[in-house]
Write a protein that holds these residues in place. Sequence first.
Motif, PDB file in Angstrom:
ATOM      1  N   TYR B  34      17.563   5.595 -36.694  1.00 31.01           N
ATOM      2  CA  TYR B  34      18.474   5.253 -37.789  1.00 31.01           C
ATOM      3  C   TYR B  34      19.822   4.806 -37.243  1.00 31.01           C
ATOM      4  O   TYR B  34      20.304   5.339 -36.241  1.00 31.01           O
ATOM      5  N   TYR B  36      23.723   4.535 -38.793  1.00 27.43           N
ATOM      6  CA  TYR B  36      24.649   4.831 -39.879  1.00 27.43           C
ATOM      7  C   TYR B  36      26.031   4.301 -39.514  1.00 27.43           C
ATOM      8  O   TYR B  36      26.379   4.185 -38.336  1.00 27.43           O
ATOM      9  N   LEU B  44      28.672   9.026 -44.770  1.00 27.15           N
ATOM     10  CA  LEU B  44      27.793   8.177 -43.960  1.00 27.15           C
ATOM     11  C   LEU B  44      27.023   7.190 -44.821  1.00 27.15           C
ATOM     12  O   LEU B  44      26.509   7.549 -45.880  1.00 27.15           O
ATOM     13  N   TYR B  49      16.835   1.547 -40.602  1.00 23.33           N
ATOM     14  CA  TYR B  49      15.983   2.528 -39.977  1.00 23.33           C
ATOM     15  C   TYR B  49      14.718   1.838 -39.484  1.00 23.33           C
ATOM     16  O   TYR B  49      14.371   0.740 -39.932  1.00 23.33           O
ATOM     17  N   VAL B  51      10.614   2.681 -38.069  1.00 27.91           N
ATOM     18  CA  VAL B  51       9.508   3.629 -37.904  1.00 27.91           C
ATOM     19  C   VAL B  51       8.634   3.275 -36.700  1.00 27.91           C
ATOM     20  O   VAL B  51       7.687   4.007 -36.394  1.00 27.91           O
ATOM     21  N   GLU B  59      19.009  -1.342 -45.222  1.00 31.80           N
ATOM     22  CA  GLU B  59      19.434  -0.665 -46.446  1.00 31.80           C
ATOM     23  C   GLU B  59      20.604  -1.363 -47.122  1.00 31.80           C
ATOM     24  O   GLU B  59      20.797  -1.228 -48.325  1.00 31.80           O
TER      25      GLU B  59
END
Lengths: 113, 115
Positions: B34, B36, B44, B49, B51, B59
């Motif tokens: 991730y 941020y 935050l 992100y 996987v 996002e």
Amino acid sequence: GDSVTQMEGPVTLSEEAFLTINCTYTATGYPSLFWYVQYPGEGLQLLLKATKADDKGSNKGFEATYRKETTSFHLEKGSVQVSDSAVYFCALSDRHNFNKFYFGSGTKLNVKP
Amino acid sequence: SQTIHQWPATLVQPVGSPLSLECTVEGTSNPNLYWYRQAAGRGLQLLFYSVGIGQISSEVPQNLSASRPQDRQFILSSKKLLLSDSGFYLCAWREVGQASYNEQFFGPGTRLTVL
């Protein structure tokens, strides 16, 4: 959607005082709940966690209980120290998507000697 | 034990310059990773992100991008920085499979100042 609300800071206490930082959440289902601590200039450290109702997370004298009925996860410590001065973040993890973490805005704690 | 590294620790860049921040994790395999951003005095904001290798989820639409060229390496980039890109950038990882807690673990962060 999911969200976390924390009490606004800063919170200023004298050493050995009792600490409470309020945290409430909104979520569908039953999220996992966390408290993180951030010292100046550093990343976040996991302080404690809880995954289901009535679970109590504890670490370094800090405690928080997962309260489903009040959707709360308040952080408490019986006797704070100057070294506890930091920013504290409440967070929840969405059980439907573990990659979604929702953080509160953070509460700054200042402990005076 | 697992450790997470970020570099550089601090960076001062002019507006319009490119950016590359790197994050690596040791001691685990196939973690979720991730990025941020934390603006001054704020909470935050999840930016990206991943996987798996080459898999990136965004996002927040912006002039930043992320890449995962290796299993334990996560890179945040920009072609042209904006003043609003200033902030504290945090990388985090999560061990897949421990669904009971699924906590994220954070790196030390990179302080970016865009002038």
